[in-house]
Design an enzyme around this catalytic site. Structure first.
Site, PDB file in Angstrom:
ATOM      1  N   GLU A 133      14.658  -2.838  45.727  1.00 47.79           N
ATOM      2  CA  GLU A 133      15.122  -1.446  45.707  1.00 47.79           C
ATOM      3  C   GLU A 133      15.178  -0.915  47.130  1.00 47.79           C
ATOM      4  O   GLU A 133      14.769  -1.592  48.086  1.00 47.79           O
ATOM      5  CB  GLU A 133      14.206  -0.584  44.827  1.00 47.79           C
ATOM      6  CG  GLU A 133      14.300  -0.935  43.346  1.00 47.79           C
ATOM      7  CD  GLU A 133      13.426  -0.064  42.457  1.00 47.79           C
ATOM      8  OE1 GLU A 133      12.778   0.850  42.990  1.00 47.79           O
ATOM      9  OE2 GLU A 133      13.393  -0.309  41.237  1.00 47.79           O
ATOM     10  N   HIS A 253      15.932  12.461  44.684  1.00 50.07           N
ATOM     11  CA  HIS A 253      16.490  11.147  44.347  1.00 50.07           C
ATOM     12  C   HIS A 253      18.003  11.192  44.549  1.00 50.07           C
ATOM     13  O   HIS A 253      18.664  12.148  44.135  1.00 50.07           O
ATOM     14  CB  HIS A 253      16.161  10.775  42.902  1.00 50.07           C
ATOM     15  CG  HIS A 253      16.329   9.317  42.611  1.00 50.07           C
ATOM     16  ND1 HIS A 253      17.553   8.725  42.492  1.00 50.07           N
ATOM     17  CD2 HIS A 253      15.417   8.328  42.451  1.00 50.07           C
ATOM     18  CE1 HIS A 253      17.392   7.428  42.251  1.00 50.07           C
ATOM     19  NE2 HIS A 253      16.103   7.171  42.225  1.00 50.07           N
ATOM     20  N   ARG A 299      15.342   6.632  50.517  1.00 49.36           N
ATOM     21  CA  ARG A 299      15.943   7.681  49.692  1.00 49.36           C
ATOM     22  C   ARG A 299      16.373   8.908  50.484  1.00 49.36           C
ATOM     23  O   ARG A 299      17.411   9.505  50.188  1.00 49.36           O
ATOM     24  CB  ARG A 299      14.967   8.089  48.582  1.00 49.36           C
ATOM     25  CG  ARG A 299      14.827   7.048  47.504  1.00 49.36           C
ATOM     26  CD  ARG A 299      13.803   7.449  46.464  1.00 49.36           C
ATOM     27  NE  ARG A 299      13.755   6.479  45.376  1.00 49.36           N
ATOM     28  CZ  ARG A 299      12.864   6.500  44.401  1.00 49.36           C
ATOM     29  NH1 ARG A 299      11.938   7.453  44.389  1.00 49.36           N
ATOM     30  NH2 ARG A 299      12.878   5.589  43.453  1.00 49.36           N
ATOM     31  N   HIS A 358      12.942  14.995  42.692  1.00 46.49           N
ATOM     32  CA  HIS A 358      12.427  13.852  41.949  1.00 46.49           C
ATOM     33  C   HIS A 358      10.926  13.668  42.072  1.00 46.49           C
ATOM     34  O   HIS A 358      10.259  13.351  41.100  1.00 46.49           O
ATOM     35  CB  HIS A 358      13.135  12.586  42.441  1.00 46.49           C
ATOM     36  CG  HIS A 358      12.714  11.332  41.751  1.00 46.49           C
ATOM     37  ND1 HIS A 358      12.865  11.149  40.392  1.00 46.49           N
ATOM     38  CD2 HIS A 358      12.147  10.186  42.220  1.00 46.49           C
ATOM     39  CE1 HIS A 358      12.411   9.950  40.057  1.00 46.49           C
ATOM     40  NE2 HIS A 358      11.950   9.349  41.146  1.00 46.49           N
ATOM     41  N   ARG A 393       8.701   9.139  50.332  1.00 43.73           N
ATOM     42  CA  ARG A 393       8.114   8.053  49.551  1.00 43.73           C
ATOM     43  C   ARG A 393       9.039   6.855  49.456  1.00 43.73           C
ATOM     44  O   ARG A 393      10.234   6.992  49.189  1.00 43.73           O
ATOM     45  CB  ARG A 393       7.764   8.552  48.145  1.00 43.73           C
ATOM     46  CG  ARG A 393       7.180   7.453  47.255  1.00 43.73           C
ATOM     47  CD  ARG A 393       6.702   8.004  45.941  1.00 43.73           C
ATOM     48  NE  ARG A 393       7.762   8.451  45.062  1.00 43.73           N
ATOM     49  CZ  ARG A 393       8.510   7.663  44.297  1.00 43.73           C
ATOM     50  NH1 ARG A 393       8.360   6.349  44.351  1.00 43.73           N
ATOM     51  NH2 ARG A 393       9.428   8.175  43.498  1.00 43.73           N
TER      52      ARG A 393
END
Length: 559
Positions: A133, A253, A299, A358, A393
């Protein structure tokens, strides 16, 4: 921030001696991964535990989590690589010792899940098969059911909690406030006052209390969070005198479904990990122009790139192109099923996406064992700020954090505080009488639904993906106005309490964002476009204090 936010110690008037009394060794508030793991850890060390959840277990942020859980378990991957990826995503604000600890202990916690029976996605040989990811340099993301990892972890841990003789579960029980012997910040937490739809108000006395109540996504109009993510833990901790750190950092997000009238369904990062492309209205893959990792950049980078591309072309969304991914419905059955409800077929249609709130990176300030600045109070998971995530994060580190800090907080909560090896540490009588005396307000009333809707819209527009000083100042004034006619009221149901909590959380976020005169990670200001070493620190705010405590990166958050 309007002084009104610091004046209300409790949400409702009460006299503790007139309410039903319940006693336990450890009280856990929250039923997601962190709360469940904390309850198990405390019970395994001999404590009597009560775990309460505001809603059903199926409605936690954990249960909604589509992405996986990150752990460096594969040959060729290393702890150091996972650490470096986390530090890179965190934009200079991660505490390395905390990151190192979580990465190393997290691997053990994930192996533990496998041993307990987690239905992890596996290859033909039966071995777990990790994916990749955004922001990760190796395939270390473990999934269940393709896009149902959180639901599987929720199932597994919930079953173990329900089966443990030392854990009582109070489901659909609302925690209004943490109780302390005095209103002064620093006074120890001795449990909570709660409301149950069947049993009404109750006093739960505990030697240790663990907040694992999730984040504050509900403060924004556009969010991927479940409806119960209304910042209750953050707000009640602030009222009890705990410090709230790094509140400016809210992760958006990059890929939430953007259709008129549809909920902001999260489109998992795992899909981009399997090769999905982000394209603009002309079909151009713009992320290749932005970052060497393209769609797999951290992100904050992807979300900001999407916003810039929309502004450049005047659109309201970009497109996630998954049409070239084979067996999409088989690999991501949950997402495929939800998209079908809106007549979208990812094998045929590009998916309209837009960033949405998010994950709350800031939270109740803790040390590496979950201890807060208030005696008797611990925090874990999204409700906490540990220094792990820094300013942004890394994908799939949230379930990992919940496992590690839930376990640590649960174990630490049983040390001292009057615990005994036999009795689980539950107090035998109320420690002190507590009286909350709140007079009815003479001020005019506002419609709660209107306040909530206006608050969420104002936060989205002014403390969302791009911020600036003047707008944040205006936002603080708006929140103060709504507070004048909302925080003074006494409500008798969750809608009112949640709205009061959302207002307080919004004010804390806005204050931290106004103080942080730089752009770093997921906090972006168009009037302070670069990072500033003067702000390479954690900012912590406490009730009754106008300025934050600054803790340099790498120093203990709680001394």
């Amino acid at each position: 921030m309007n002084p009104l936010f610091d004046q209300r110690r409790y949400l409702i008037p009460f006299r503790s001696g007139l309410l039903p009394q319940i006693f336990t060794g450890v009280l856990v508030i929250g039923g997601g991964v962190a709360g469940l793991r904390a309850a198990l850890a405390a019970a395994e060390r001999g404590a009597e535990v009560i775990l309460l959840t505001k809603g059903p277990f199926e409605q936690t942020a954990t249960a909604w989590a589509q992405g996986g859980v990150a752990a460096a378990l594969e040959p060729g991957d290393t702890f150091e690589s996972h650490v470096q990826d986390t530090l890179t995503a965190g934009a200079g604000l991660c505490d390395r010792d905390v990151v190192q600890m979580v990465v190393e202990e997290g691997a053990e916690r994930v192996r533990e899940l496998f041993e307990w029976g987690m239905r992890v996605d596996a290859g033909d040989d039966g071995k777990p098969t990790p994916g990749i990811e955004g922001g990760h340099s190796a395939r270390r993301i473990y999934h269940a059911g393709g896009d149902s990892t959180g639901a599987e972890i929720q199932r597994l841990l919930t079953e173990r909690v329900r089966a443990h003789a030392a854990i009582r579960v109070f489901e659909k029980c609302f925690a209004l406030d943490l109780v302390t012997p005095s209103d002064e910040p620093g006074s120890p937490v001795m449990g909570a006052i709660t409301h149950h739809p069947r049993y009404g108000l109750q006093m739960i006395w505990a030697r240790s209390t663990i907040l694992a109540s999730g984040g504050a996504g509900g403060v924004y109009r556009e969010t991927t969070n479940p409806p119960q993510a209304t910042a209750d833990g953050l707000a009640m901790a602030y009222r009890a005198g705990a410090e709230i750190a790094d509140a400016a950092f809210v992760q958006f997000h990059p890929t939430a479904l953007y259709l008129a009238g549809a909920p902001r369904l999260l489109i998992s990062e795992a899909i981009r990990g399997e090769g999905a492309h982000l394209v603009d209205t002309s079909g151009h893959r713009f992320m290749r122009d932005v970052h060497e990792l393209g769609e797999l950049a951290p992100r904050d980078v992807v979300s900001q790139a999407i916003v810039r591309q929309m502004h450049k072309q005047g659109g309201r969304h970009v497109w996630l192109d998954c049409r070239h991914i084979e067996r999409f419905a088989e690999r991501f059955p949950g997402i495929a099923s939800r998209l079908k409800q809106f007549e979208l077929d990812p094998q045929r249609d590009a998916i309209p996406v837009h960033p949405a709130a998010h994950y709350t990176i800031g939270g109740v300030r803790t040390d590496a064992d979950g201890r807060t600045s208030v005696p008797g109070l611990y925090a874990a998971g999204e409700a906490a700020c540990t220094g792990l995530h820094g300013a942004n994060r890394l994908a799939s580190n949230s379930l990992l954090e919940g496992l590690v800090f839930g376990d640590r907080a649960g174990r630490k909560a049983t040390n001292g505080n009057g615990f005994t090896s036999g009795g689980g540490g539950a107090p035998s009588s109320p420690p002190v009488p507590i009286v909350s005396d709140i007079r009815p307000s003479d001020h005019a009333e506002l419609d709660l639904a209107d306040v909530r809707s206006s608050l969420r819209s104002a936060m989205w527009r002014n403390a969302g993906l791009v911020r600036n000083g003047p707008r944040l100042t205006d936002l603080a004034e708006m929140l103060g106005f709504w507070a004048k006619y909302t925080l003074d009221k006494i409500f008798d149901e969750p809608m009112g309490w949640e709205t009061q909590n959302l207002l307080l959380a919004g004010a804390i976020i806005a204050r931290s964002a106004a103080w942080r005169e730089e752009s770093r990670g997921c906090h972006v200001r168009d009037d302070c476009t670069g990072t500033d070493d003067a702000f390479c620190a954690h900012d912590a705010w406490r009730r009754g204090r106008d300025e934050p405590t600054r803790t340099p990166v790498g120093e203990a958050l709680v001394s």
